[in-house]
Design a protein around this motif. Structure first.
Motif, PDB file in Angstrom:
ATOM      1  N   ALA A 271       0.341  -1.285  -0.339  1.00 49.21           N
ATOM      2  CA  ALA A 271      -0.033   0.169   0.343  1.00 49.21           C
ATOM      3  C   ALA A 271       0.779   0.985  -0.149  1.00 49.21           C
ATOM      4  CB  ALA A 271      -0.670  -0.075   0.655  1.00 49.21           C
ATOM      5  N   ARG A 272       2.076   1.203   0.880  1.00 44.21           N
ATOM      6  CA  ARG A 272       2.804   2.742   1.090  1.00 44.21           C
ATOM      7  C   ARG A 272       3.303   2.492  -0.335  1.00 44.21           C
ATOM      8  NH1 ARG A 272       5.217   7.070   3.289  1.00 44.21           N
ATOM      9  NH2 ARG A 272       7.429   6.977   2.403  1.00 44.21           N
ATOM     10  N   ALA A 273       3.369   1.510  -1.277  1.00 49.63           N
ATOM     11  CA  ALA A 273       4.547   1.531  -2.473  1.00 49.63           C
ATOM     12  C   ALA A 273       3.362   2.255  -4.112  1.00 49.63           C
ATOM     13  CB  ALA A 273       4.940  -0.209  -2.618  1.00 49.63           C
ATOM     14  N   GLY A 274       1.948   1.622  -3.515  1.00 50.58           N
ATOM     15  CA  GLY A 274       1.223   2.546  -4.331  1.00 50.58           C
ATOM     16  C   GLY A 274       1.035   3.734  -3.847  1.00 50.58           C
ATOM     17  N   PHE A 275       1.063   3.883  -2.985  1.00 53.59           N
ATOM     18  CA  PHE A 275       1.662   6.024  -2.013  1.00 53.59           C
ATOM     19  C   PHE A 275       2.596   6.224  -3.253  1.00 53.59           C
ATOM     20  CE2 PHE A 275       2.926   8.549   0.575  1.00 53.59           C
ATOM     21  CZ  PHE A 275       1.635   9.821   0.217  1.00 53.59           C
ATOM     22  N   GLU A 276       3.533   5.931  -3.182  1.00 51.75           N
ATOM     23  CA  GLU A 276       5.050   6.188  -3.235  1.00 51.75           C
ATOM     24  C   GLU A 276       4.839   6.293  -4.734  1.00 51.75           C
ATOM     25  OE1 GLU A 276       8.129   4.229  -1.590  1.00 51.75           O
ATOM     26  OE2 GLU A 276       7.600   5.161   0.135  1.00 51.75           O
ATOM     27  N   ALA A 277       3.876   5.653  -5.736  1.00 47.21           N
ATOM     28  CA  ALA A 277       4.154   5.808  -6.917  1.00 47.21           C
ATOM     29  C   ALA A 277       3.392   6.893  -7.549  1.00 47.21           C
ATOM     30  CB  ALA A 277       3.946   4.557  -7.661  1.00 47.21           C
ATOM     31  N   ARG A 278       2.432   7.000  -6.866  1.00 50.72           N
ATOM     32  CA  ARG A 278       1.337   8.421  -7.159  1.00 50.72           C
ATOM     33  C   ARG A 278       2.670   9.593  -8.236  1.00 50.72           C
ATOM     34  NH1 ARG A 278      -1.090  11.532  -1.944  1.00 50.72           N
ATOM     35  NH2 ARG A 278       1.261  12.589  -1.634  1.00 50.72           N
ATOM     36  N   GLY A 279       3.480   9.966  -7.829  1.00 48.97           N
ATOM     37  CA  GLY A 279       3.481  10.947  -8.588  1.00 48.97           C
ATOM     38  C   GLY A 279       5.351  10.302  -9.757  1.00 48.97           C
ATOM     39  N   GLU A 280       5.267   9.108  -9.570  1.00 48.20           N
ATOM     40  CA  GLU A 280       6.075   7.972 -10.636  1.00 48.20           C
ATOM     41  C   GLU A 280       5.958   8.678 -11.997  1.00 48.20           C
ATOM     42  OE1 GLU A 280       7.619   4.375  -9.261  1.00 48.20           O
ATOM     43  OE2 GLU A 280       8.465   5.208  -7.357  1.00 48.20           O
ATOM     44  N   HIS A 281       5.361   8.292 -12.575  1.00 47.20           N
ATOM     45  CA  HIS A 281       4.291   8.351 -13.519  1.00 47.20           C
ATOM     46  C   HIS A 281       4.117   9.823 -14.515  1.00 47.20           C
ATOM     47  CE1 HIS A 281       5.892   4.226 -13.591  1.00 47.20           C
ATOM     48  NE2 HIS A 281       5.170   4.141 -12.777  1.00 47.20           N
ATOM     49  N   GLU A 282       4.492  10.165 -15.575  1.00 43.88           N
ATOM     50  CA  GLU A 282       3.928  11.080 -15.955  1.00 43.88           C
ATOM     51  C   GLU A 282       2.816  10.691 -16.511  1.00 43.88           C
ATOM     52  OE1 GLU A 282       4.846  14.886 -17.262  1.00 43.88           O
ATOM     53  OE2 GLU A 282       6.679  13.471 -17.121  1.00 43.88           O
ATOM     54  N   PRO A 283       2.200  11.650 -15.902  1.00 50.17           N
ATOM     55  CA  PRO A 283       0.157  12.116 -15.806  1.00 50.17           C
ATOM     56  C   PRO A 283      -0.571  12.184 -16.750  1.00 50.17           C
ATOM     57  CG  PRO A 283       0.766  14.111 -15.276  1.00 50.17           C
ATOM     58  CD  PRO A 283       1.944  13.214 -15.505  1.00 50.17           C
ATOM     59  N   VAL A 284      -1.143  11.583 -17.478  1.00 49.53           N
ATOM     60  CA  VAL A 284      -1.989  11.598 -18.845  1.00 49.53           C
ATOM     61  C   VAL A 284      -2.987  13.182 -18.779  1.00 49.53           C
ATOM     62  CG1 VAL A 284      -3.560  10.600 -20.588  1.00 49.53           C
ATOM     63  CG2 VAL A 284      -2.003   9.079 -19.129  1.00 49.53           C
ATOM     64  N   ARG A 285      -2.686  13.555 -19.778  1.00 52.18           N
ATOM     65  CA  ARG A 285      -3.214  15.125 -19.615  1.00 52.18           C
ATOM     66  C   ARG A 285      -4.774  15.350 -20.217  1.00 52.18           C
ATOM     67  NH1 ARG A 285      -1.102  20.898 -18.670  1.00 52.18           N
ATOM     68  NH2 ARG A 285       0.060  20.945 -17.056  1.00 52.18           N
ATOM     69  N   GLY A 286      -5.590  16.441 -19.941  1.00 49.20           N
ATOM     70  CA  GLY A 286      -6.566  15.838 -20.930  1.00 49.20           C
ATOM     71  C   GLY A 286      -7.357  16.946 -20.338  1.00 49.20           C
ATOM     72  N   SER A 287      -8.513  17.097 -21.233  1.00 45.25           N
ATOM     73  CA  SER A 287      -9.904  18.709 -20.895  1.00 45.25           C
ATOM     74  C   SER A 287     -10.925  18.039 -20.642  1.00 45.25           C
ATOM     75  CB  SER A 287      -9.603  19.157 -21.775  1.00 45.25           C
ATOM     76  OG  SER A 287      -9.951  19.192 -23.211  1.00 45.25           O
ATOM     77  N   VAL A 288     -11.887  18.997 -20.139  1.00 45.84           N
ATOM     78  CA  VAL A 288     -13.216  18.972 -19.723  1.00 45.84           C
ATOM     79  C   VAL A 288     -13.829  20.064 -20.018  1.00 45.84           C
ATOM     80  CG1 VAL A 288     -15.321  18.136 -18.217  1.00 45.84           C
ATOM     81  CG2 VAL A 288     -13.067  17.112 -17.780  1.00 45.84           C
ATOM     82  N   PRO A 289     -14.934  20.195 -21.060  1.00 45.07           N
ATOM     83  CA  PRO A 289     -15.211  21.395 -21.064  1.00 45.07           C
ATOM     84  C   PRO A 289     -16.576  22.141 -20.374  1.00 45.07           C
ATOM     85  CG  PRO A 289     -16.610  19.485 -23.139  1.00 45.07           C
ATOM     86  CD  PRO A 289     -15.177  18.856 -22.191  1.00 45.07           C
ATOM     87  N   LEU A 290     -16.328  23.057 -19.948  1.00 42.63           N
ATOM     88  CA  LEU A 290     -16.901  23.306 -18.807  1.00 42.63           C
ATOM     89  C   LEU A 290     -18.653  23.597 -19.183  1.00 42.63           C
ATOM     90  CD1 LEU A 290     -14.182  24.923 -16.566  1.00 42.63           C
ATOM     91  CD2 LEU A 290     -15.524  22.639 -16.087  1.00 42.63           C
ATOM     92  N   ASP A 291     -19.255  23.617 -20.300  1.00 40.72           N
ATOM     93  CA  ASP A 291     -20.298  23.960 -20.667  1.00 40.72           C
ATOM     94  C   ASP A 291     -21.054  23.597 -20.737  1.00 40.72           C
ATOM     95  OD1 ASP A 291     -18.899  23.934 -22.667  1.00 40.72           O
ATOM     96  OD2 ASP A 291     -19.114  25.431 -24.248  1.00 40.72           O
ATOM     97  N   ALA A 292     -20.423  21.900 -21.204  1.00 42.53           N
ATOM     98  CA  ALA A 292     -22.024  21.111 -21.913  1.00 42.53           C
ATOM     99  C   ALA A 292     -22.578  20.868 -20.024  1.00 42.53           C
ATOM    100  CB  ALA A 292     -20.534  19.626 -21.114  1.00 42.53           C
ATOM    101  N   GLY A 293     -23.171  19.825 -20.140  1.00 39.31           N
ATOM    102  CA  GLY A 293     -24.433  19.603 -19.448  1.00 39.31           C
ATOM    103  C   GLY A 293     -23.636  18.315 -17.966  1.00 39.31           C
TER     104      GLY A 293
END
Lengths: 332, 332
Positions: A271-293
Motif C-alpha cells: 500500500a505504501r508503494a502504491g502511495f509512493e508511486a503516485r508521482g512517479e509516472h507522467e500523468p495523462v493530460r486531458g480537458s473537460v469542457p465546462l459548458d457541457a451539461g
C-alpha cells in the motif's frame, strides 16, 4: 479578478488571505482572535473589525467568501452570511465537508456555495504559522454534490488554483471517507502510539528514535483543532477505525498464534508503494469542457480515479489523470 | 585499540565496520551476501571469504566480534563463534536482545558477551545504505543481565562510543519491552495505516499528504527485515499491541458513544510533549566508578531513568541524567 473575504485567520485562513493578495486579488479578512487580527494587520493585511463588516463589504463587492474557522464555529458564521451576504459566492477550507454542506443548506441556503479543503498544514496553528506559499503544489478538494452550481464550483476552484494548489473534484461524502483514512485516522493513531510509547517509561522515551518520531509527529498538533476535525467526521472515522481495529486485531492474533506478521507487513508495504508511486509516472493530460451539461459529473469521476484539475482556461478545465497501469511486456 | 570483526555487512553491520575503521581500529568483516561483500571490498574494506576465517582471525587477534546479521541467522553464527573463537569478546547489534542472550547461553557460553542495539537506521538496507556517520549522536543500548561481566560490557560500550553513539545501559528484558513500544509497534501501526489508507481507493491515495506520509514512512522498510525484528520480540510486542488495541478501542467507543476523542488526543499530545522535551533541558552530569562492585547495577538504573553514558575514561563512566523536574515557583 474576484475579491476575496476570508473569515477566520488561523493557519489556513491566514494563508489563504496572503495567497489571495499575492495572486492580485483585492482581499480582506475578519477573525474572532484578537491575536491573529493584530498579527495580520501588523503584516500589512486588511482585517475588518467584525465578521459582519467583512460580509457587508463582500456583498457590496460580490466577493467570494471563504469560511476558514474550525468546524464548530461554521454554523454561526453561516447565519451571519445569510444576514449580510445571503447570495454570496461561498466556499470553505474546513477538513470535513458533509457537515458544512448540511449547515449551508440549513443556514445560508441562497449562497452560491461549493465546499473546499486544501490538503496542507503544519503542526502549528494561528496566523503566524501560515504563509502565502502553504498551498504551492498541494491538492485542494473542491466538492460537488447534486446541488452544486458550475459557476460556484468554478469560483472556489479558481481560488484554489490562484493559491498555487491543484484541484481534486470530489463529492462531500467521498471526500470525508477519504480524509477519515488518510488524515483523521493518522492523527488518532499518532496519539495512541505516543501514549503507548510514553507508558513504557523513561527508558522507552529515551530510546525512541525515527520510527517513533515520525509515527507520532502529528500528535503534537493542538488537540482542540484535531478534535474539531476528527469529531466532525464521526461516521467516516468510525468506519476507518473499525477497519484499523480489524487489521490490528488480525495482526495481534497472527503474531500470538503463528508468530507471523507477514500478511500485515506485506500489505502495508504494498500500500505504501502504491502511495509512493503516485508521482512517479507522467500523468495523462486531458480537458473537460465546462459548458457541457455533465461537466461536474465528469470532474467528479476524474477526482475519484485519482486525477486533478491543473488549470481553468476559458470554458475548459485542464486535467491530469494517473497513467493507466503499464501493460506487461508480451512474452516471447 | 581492540580489533573488530563484524559478521554481517548490511546497513548496520556495514556502518559499524566503517565507523570502527574510522576510529582507528583494525577491522574486518564477513557476510553471506555476495552483493554486500563486493560493495564493501570495492569501498576498500577488508571482507574475508567466510565467517569461519573472520572468526579465526578474531581469535588470533583477541578481537571484539560484532554479530550484525538478522535475528534468524544469529544462532548459526554463534555456533561458528563457539567453534572458532569460543572465548571471544562478543557483542551484537540486533534489535531484540533477550533471544540473542538466550542463544549466546546455549551456543557460545564461553564468549565474553554484552549485547548491543544501536537506535539508528534508515528505510533502506544493505551495505550501500550505511555510512560511518550513521551512529553519530544516536543512542546505543548495551545490555546488562546477571551474568554480564564488567569487562565485556566495557568492550561493547567502548565500540558504541567509538562509533559516535551514546550508551544506554539496560537489561535485555527492559530493552525489549521498550523497543516493542517505540520501534516495533510503530512499524506495525505504519503498515496497518498504509493498508487502511490504500483501502480508501485512488481518491484517498491521491489526497494523502503529510500526516499519512509520516505515519506510514517506515512501512516502506523491507518487510523481511521488519518481520525479523518484530516477530523476534513476540511477547513484548504482544503486550504493546494489547495496550494499543485497548487505547484504540476506547477511542472508538468514546467517539461512537459521546462523540469525543478528547481523552485520546490529550493523552497523546502530553506523551509527545514529554518525548519532545527530552533534549530541552541541560542534563545533569555525573560519574560512575567502574571498579566498584555495583557498577553494572548503577549503570542499569541510570539507563532505566532515561540517562546515558557519554564516555568511559580510565575507570570511570561519565554519565548524563535527565534533569530533575523543575520545582514549582513558591506561591506568594
Amino acid at each position: 479578478m474576484r475579491a476575496v473575504c476570508v473569515i477566520g485567520l488561523g493557519l489556513i485562513g491566514g494563508s489563504v488571505l496572503r495567497a489571495a493578495v499575492r495572486s492580485g486579488r483585492r482581499s480582506w479578512g475578519a477573525t474572532a482572535s484578537e491575536e491573529d487580527a493584530a498579527a495580520a494587520r501588523a503584516a500589512g493585511y486588511e482585517v475588518l473589525p467584525s465578521t459582519e463588516e467583512a460580509l457587508d463589504r463582500a456583498a457590496a463587492a460580490d466577493a467570494l467568501v471563504v469560511i476558514a474557522t474550525p468546524l464548530p464555529a461554521v454554523g454561526a458564521v453561516l447565519r451571519q452570511v445569510n444576514r449580510h451576504a445571503p447570495t454570496a459566492w461561498l466556499t470553505d477550507v474546513v477538513s470535513v465537508q458533509e457537515p458544512v454542506l448540511e449547515s449551508v443548506r440549513e443556514s445560508a441556503p441562497a449562497a452560491r456555495y461549493a465546499g473546499g479543503h486544501p490538503m496542507a498544514g503544519t503542526d502549528r496553528s494561528g496566523w503566524d504559522a501560515g504563509s502565502a506559499e502553504l498551498f504551492e503544489g498541494a491538492l485542494w478538494a473542491v466538492t460537488i454534490d447534486g446541488s452544486t452550481g458550475l459557476d460556484a464550483w468554478r469560483e472556489a476552484a479558481t481560488l484554489a488554483l490562484d493559491c498555487g494548489a491543484l484541484v481534486v473534484p470530489a463529492s462531500p461524502a467521498e471526500h470525508d471517507a477519504a480524509v477519515a483514512r488518510i488524515s483523521h485516522l493518522p492523527h488518532v493513531l499518532a496519539a495512541v502510539l505516543a501514549s503507548v510509547g510514553g507508558d513504557g517509561g523513561p527508558l522507552a522515551v529515551s530510546l525512541a528514535a525515527g520510527s517513533f518520531r515520525d509515527g507520532t509527529r502529528v500528535s503534537s498538533t493542538d488537540p482542540d483543532l484535531v478534535r474539531a476535525m476528527t469529531e466532525g467526521n464521526r461516521a467516516a472515522l468510525l468506519d476507518a477505525l473499525d477497519d484499523t481495529l480489524g487489521r490490528l486485531g488480525a495482526a495481534r492474533g497472527s503474531l500470538a498464534s503463528t508468530g507471523s506478521l507477514n500478511s500485515t507487513l506485506r500489505s502495508g508495504y504494498l500500500a505504501r508503494a502504491g502511495f509512493e508511486a503516485r508521482g512517479e509516472h507522467e500523468p495523462v493530460r486531458g480537458s473537460v469542457p465546462l459548458d457541457a451539461g455533465h461537466a461536474l459529473r465528469r470532474l467528479r469521476e476524474i477526482g475519484e480515479s485519482g486525477g486533478r484539475v491543473v488549470s481553468l482556461r476559458g470554458d475548459t478545465a485542464v486535467v491530469e489523470l494517473p497513467p493507466a497501469p503499464e501493460e506487461s511486456a508480451p512474452e516471447e
